[in-house]
Design a protein around this motif. Sequence first.
Motif, PDB file in Angstrom:
ATOM      1  N   ALA A 175       0.851  -1.192   0.000  1.00 61.23           N
ATOM      2  CA  ALA A 175       0.000   0.000   0.000  1.00 61.23           C
ATOM      3  C   ALA A 175       0.881   1.234   0.000  1.00 61.23           C
ATOM      4  CB  ALA A 175      -0.918  -0.005   1.224  1.00 61.23           C
ATOM      5  N   ALA A 176       0.778   2.031  -1.071  1.00 66.02           N
ATOM      6  CA  ALA A 176       1.637   3.216  -1.215  1.00 66.02           C
ATOM      7  C   ALA A 176       0.821   4.484  -0.995  1.00 66.02           C
ATOM      8  CB  ALA A 176       2.273   3.235  -2.596  1.00 66.02           C
ATOM      9  N   ASN A 177       1.460   5.478  -0.373  1.00 65.04           N
ATOM     10  CA  ASN A 177       0.896   6.822  -0.331  1.00 65.04           C
ATOM     11  C   ASN A 177       1.964   7.795  -0.817  1.00 65.04           C
ATOM     12  OD1 ASN A 177       2.559   7.596   1.927  1.00 65.04           O
ATOM     13  ND2 ASN A 177       1.116   6.546   3.280  1.00 65.04           N
ATOM     14  N   LEU A 178       1.766   9.079  -0.621  1.00 62.29           N
ATOM     15  CA  LEU A 178       2.691  10.063  -1.187  1.00 62.29           C
ATOM     16  C   LEU A 178       4.101   9.955  -0.622  1.00 62.29           C
ATOM     17  CD1 LEU A 178       0.604  13.340  -1.492  1.00 62.29           C
ATOM     18  CD2 LEU A 178       1.608  11.993  -3.336  1.00 62.29           C
ATOM     19  N   GLY A 217      18.829   5.474 -14.610  1.00 59.65           N
ATOM     20  CA  GLY A 217      18.105   6.616 -14.069  1.00 59.65           C
ATOM     21  C   GLY A 217      16.631   6.562 -14.407  1.00 59.65           C
ATOM     22  N   GLN A 218      15.864   7.350 -13.665  1.00 57.57           N
ATOM     23  CA  GLN A 218      14.416   7.413 -13.895  1.00 57.57           C
ATOM     24  C   GLN A 218      13.902   8.800 -13.539  1.00 57.57           C
ATOM     25  OE1 GLN A 218      11.492   5.671 -11.087  1.00 57.57           O
ATOM     26  NE2 GLN A 218      10.822   4.402 -12.797  1.00 57.57           N
ATOM     27  N   TRP A 219      12.985   9.299 -14.357  1.00 59.50           N
ATOM     28  CA  TRP A 219      12.233  10.519 -14.064  1.00 59.50           C
ATOM     29  C   TRP A 219      10.771  10.133 -14.098  1.00 59.50           C
ATOM     30  CZ3 TRP A 219      13.277  15.584 -12.797  1.00 59.50           C
ATOM     31  CH2 TRP A 219      12.217  16.480 -12.897  1.00 59.50           C
ATOM     32  N   ASP A 220      10.036  10.377 -13.016  1.00 60.99           N
ATOM     33  CA  ASP A 220       8.654   9.933 -12.908  1.00 60.99           C
ATOM     34  C   ASP A 220       7.836  11.054 -12.279  1.00 60.99           C
ATOM     35  OD1 ASP A 220       7.042   6.991 -12.669  1.00 60.99           O
ATOM     36  OD2 ASP A 220       6.296   8.625 -11.433  1.00 60.99           O
ATOM     37  N   GLN A 221       6.763  11.473 -12.948  1.00 59.43           N
ATOM     38  CA  GLN A 221       5.948  12.535 -12.374  1.00 59.43           C
ATOM     39  C   GLN A 221       4.475  12.346 -12.703  1.00 59.43           C
ATOM     40  OE1 GLN A 221       7.269  16.256 -14.151  1.00 59.43           O
ATOM     41  NE2 GLN A 221       5.594  16.219 -15.617  1.00 59.43           N
ATOM     42  N   THR A 222       3.638  12.873 -11.836  1.00 60.21           N
ATOM     43  CA  THR A 222       2.201  12.956 -12.075  1.00 60.21           C
ATOM     44  C   THR A 222       1.707  14.239 -11.441  1.00 60.21           C
ATOM     45  OG1 THR A 222       0.063  11.868 -11.781  1.00 60.21           O
ATOM     46  CG2 THR A 222       1.648  11.572 -10.014  1.00 60.21           C
ATOM     47  N   GLU A 227      -3.755  24.977  -9.355  1.00 59.59           N
ATOM     48  CA  GLU A 227      -2.796  23.888  -9.555  1.00 59.59           C
ATOM     49  C   GLU A 227      -3.439  22.526  -9.298  1.00 59.59           C
ATOM     50  OE1 GLU A 227       0.553  24.620  -7.104  1.00 59.59           O
ATOM     51  OE2 GLU A 227       1.194  26.407  -8.205  1.00 59.59           O
ATOM     52  N   ALA A 228      -2.966  21.535 -10.044  1.00 52.64           N
ATOM     53  CA  ALA A 228      -3.454  20.166  -9.871  1.00 52.64           C
ATOM     54  C   ALA A 228      -2.707  19.497  -8.716  1.00 52.64           C
ATOM     55  CB  ALA A 228      -3.260  19.375 -11.150  1.00 52.64           C
ATOM     56  N   PHE A 229      -3.383  18.574  -8.047  1.00 55.11           N
ATOM     57  CA  PHE A 229      -2.759  17.819  -6.962  1.00 55.11           C
ATOM     58  C   PHE A 229      -3.467  16.471  -6.859  1.00 55.11           C
ATOM     59  CE2 PHE A 229      -6.344  19.817  -4.943  1.00 55.11           C
ATOM     60  CZ  PHE A 229      -6.759  18.945  -3.958  1.00 55.11           C
ATOM     61  N   PRO A 230      -2.930  15.430  -6.214  1.00 50.78           N
ATOM     62  CA  PRO A 230      -1.622  15.400  -5.558  1.00 50.78           C
ATOM     63  C   PRO A 230      -0.492  15.309  -6.583  1.00 50.78           C
ATOM     64  CG  PRO A 230      -2.674  13.256  -5.390  1.00 50.78           C
ATOM     65  CD  PRO A 230      -3.667  14.166  -6.045  1.00 50.78           C
ATOM     66  N   TYR A 231       0.446  16.228  -6.483  1.00 48.93           N
ATOM     67  CA  TYR A 231       1.586  16.289  -7.391  1.00 48.93           C
ATOM     68  C   TYR A 231       2.738  15.470  -6.819  1.00 48.93           C
ATOM     69  CZ  TYR A 231       5.789  18.227  -9.590  1.00 48.93           C
ATOM     70  OH  TYR A 231       6.985  18.374 -10.226  1.00 48.93           O
ATOM     71  N   ARG A 232       3.414  14.732  -7.704  1.00 52.42           N
ATOM     72  CA  ARG A 232       4.592  13.988  -7.263  1.00 52.42           C
ATOM     73  C   ARG A 232       5.607  13.918  -8.390  1.00 52.42           C
ATOM     74  NH1 ARG A 232       4.669   7.670  -5.538  1.00 52.42           N
ATOM     75  NH2 ARG A 232       5.206   7.405  -7.710  1.00 52.42           N
ATOM     76  N   ARG A 233       6.864  14.148  -8.034  1.00 49.11           N
ATOM     77  CA  ARG A 233       7.947  14.045  -9.006  1.00 49.11           C
ATOM     78  C   ARG A 233       9.123  13.323  -8.367  1.00 49.11           C
ATOM     79  NH1 ARG A 233      12.566  15.645  -7.998  1.00 49.11           N
ATOM     80  NH2 ARG A 233      12.250  17.880  -7.856  1.00 49.11           N
ATOM     81  N   ASP A 234       9.555  12.228  -8.984  1.00 46.95           N
ATOM     82  CA  ASP A 234      10.696  11.456  -8.492  1.00 46.95           C
ATOM     83  C   ASP A 234      11.827  11.511  -9.511  1.00 46.95           C
ATOM     84  OD1 ASP A 234       9.201  10.716  -6.321  1.00 46.95           O
ATOM     85  OD2 ASP A 234       8.708   8.726  -7.068  1.00 46.95           O
ATOM     86  N   ALA A 235      13.032  11.741  -9.019  1.00 44.03           N
ATOM     87  CA  ALA A 235      14.237  11.649  -9.842  1.00 44.03           C
ATOM     88  C   ALA A 235      15.157  10.631  -9.183  1.00 44.03           C
ATOM     89  CB  ALA A 235      14.920  13.009  -9.943  1.00 44.03           C
ATOM     90  N   LEU A 236      15.472   9.551  -9.898  1.00 43.65           N
ATOM     91  CA  LEU A 236      16.270   8.464  -9.349  1.00 43.65           C
ATOM     92  C   LEU A 236      17.509   8.250 -10.210  1.00 43.65           C
ATOM     93  CD1 LEU A 236      13.387   5.827  -8.979  1.00 43.65           C
ATOM     94  CD2 LEU A 236      13.986   7.606  -7.373  1.00 43.65           C
ATOM     95  N   GLY A 237      18.595   7.840  -9.576  1.00 44.96           N
ATOM     96  CA  GLY A 237      19.802   7.544 -10.323  1.00 44.96           C
ATOM     97  C   GLY A 237      20.666   6.515  -9.615  1.00 44.96           C
ATOM     98  N   TYR A 243      20.893   7.526  -5.802  1.00 44.41           N
ATOM     99  CA  TYR A 243      20.388   8.881  -5.546  1.00 44.41           C
ATOM    100  C   TYR A 243      18.881   8.904  -5.768  1.00 44.41           C
ATOM    101  CZ  TYR A 243      19.237  13.790  -6.422  1.00 44.41           C
ATOM    102  OH  TYR A 243      18.648  15.022  -6.390  1.00 44.41           O
ATOM    103  N   MET A 244      18.161   9.551  -4.865  1.00 41.67           N
ATOM    104  CA  MET A 244      16.721   9.718  -5.039  1.00 41.67           C
ATOM    105  C   MET A 244      16.298  11.077  -4.507  1.00 41.67           C
ATOM    106  SD  MET A 244      13.516   7.468  -3.661  1.00 41.67           S
ATOM    107  CE  MET A 244      11.844   8.088  -3.879  1.00 41.67           C
ATOM    108  N   ASN A 245      15.471  11.774  -5.286  1.00 42.28           N
ATOM    109  CA  ASN A 245      14.920  13.048  -4.858  1.00 42.28           C
ATOM    110  C   ASN A 245      13.427  13.028  -5.157  1.00 42.28           C
ATOM    111  OD1 ASN A 245      13.987  15.954  -5.460  1.00 42.28           O
ATOM    112  ND2 ASN A 245      15.932  16.266  -4.416  1.00 42.28           N
ATOM    113  N   ARG A 246      12.614  13.235  -4.136  1.00 43.11           N
ATOM    114  CA  ARG A 246      11.150  13.232  -4.320  1.00 43.11           C
ATOM    115  C   ARG A 246      10.575  14.590  -3.917  1.00 43.11           C
ATOM    116  NH1 ARG A 246       7.517   8.438  -2.279  1.00 43.11           N
ATOM    117  NH2 ARG A 246       8.004   7.824  -4.407  1.00 43.11           N
ATOM    118  N   LYS A 247       9.729  15.095  -4.785  1.00 37.82           N
ATOM    119  CA  LYS A 247       8.983  16.317  -4.479  1.00 37.82           C
ATOM    120  C   LYS A 247       7.499  15.988  -4.580  1.00 37.82           C
ATOM    121  CE  LYS A 247       8.488  21.148  -5.853  1.00 37.82           C
ATOM    122  NZ  LYS A 247       8.869  22.186  -6.829  1.00 37.82           N
ATOM    123  N   SER A 248       6.752  16.291  -3.531  1.00 36.67           N
ATOM    124  CA  SER A 248       5.323  15.966  -3.555  1.00 36.67           C
ATOM    125  C   SER A 248       4.547  16.983  -2.738  1.00 36.67           C
ATOM    126  CB  SER A 248       5.077  14.558  -2.995  1.00 36.67           C
ATOM    127  OG  SER A 248       5.524  14.472  -1.667  1.00 36.67           O
TER     128      SER A 248
END
Length: 199
Positions: free
Chosen positions: A32-35, A148-153, A164-174, A194-199
């Motif tokens: 079960a995943a959340n933000l 690497g991966q760039w993933d956003q919604t 603005e739209a929400f829930p916003y999430r952006r992941d940058a992985l390397g 490396y991982m950076n998440r903005k939500s």
Amino acid sequence: ISIATVTAMEITRQGFREMEDLESFVPSVDIAANLHTTSITIRGMGNNTANLSVEQSAPLFVDGVTFGRGSMIDIAFLDVERIEVLNGPQPISFGQNAVAGAFSVTSKKPTPEWEGNITSEVGNFGRFSVEGGVGGPVSDTWGIRVAGQWDQTKGHLKDIFTGEAFPYRRDALGRVIAQWNPQENFQALFKIDYMNRKS
């Protein structure tokens, strides 16, 4: 030990793009995943909490290194060679927190020949994802793999005040893996995640 194994070929063929998709392949697993974090239960045992400081009862081990917190799951799923799900208590092999079971994730390593892969996904509500990896030999004794991966919604709801739209999430992985084989019976592996998440 009861073990279910999912290979990279199966992950690609089934279209799995995140850890939660394993639910449909391994019957005893519930993810079960959340933000901010992810809760895992195996055979009904686990801890379902959004607290970022809580260690999982079914921890992840990526190339032998423990990723105990649920917020670390996304980086574990990057450029995977195989995932082994161990059902039931595993405290002897995987530590005292592994009361529900454990996940052993093996990352793709440098290969004898240069090879690479890239996948992309576009969808509704600002959904965009691109992931790729490339690796091969640098010399007779050194190999390298970079992924690497760039993933956003942008979300399916709209804030009427800001627009603005929400829930916003952006992941940058390397990830960078370097492998050294100076002789036949010795191997050293160097890895940076490396991982950076903005939500």
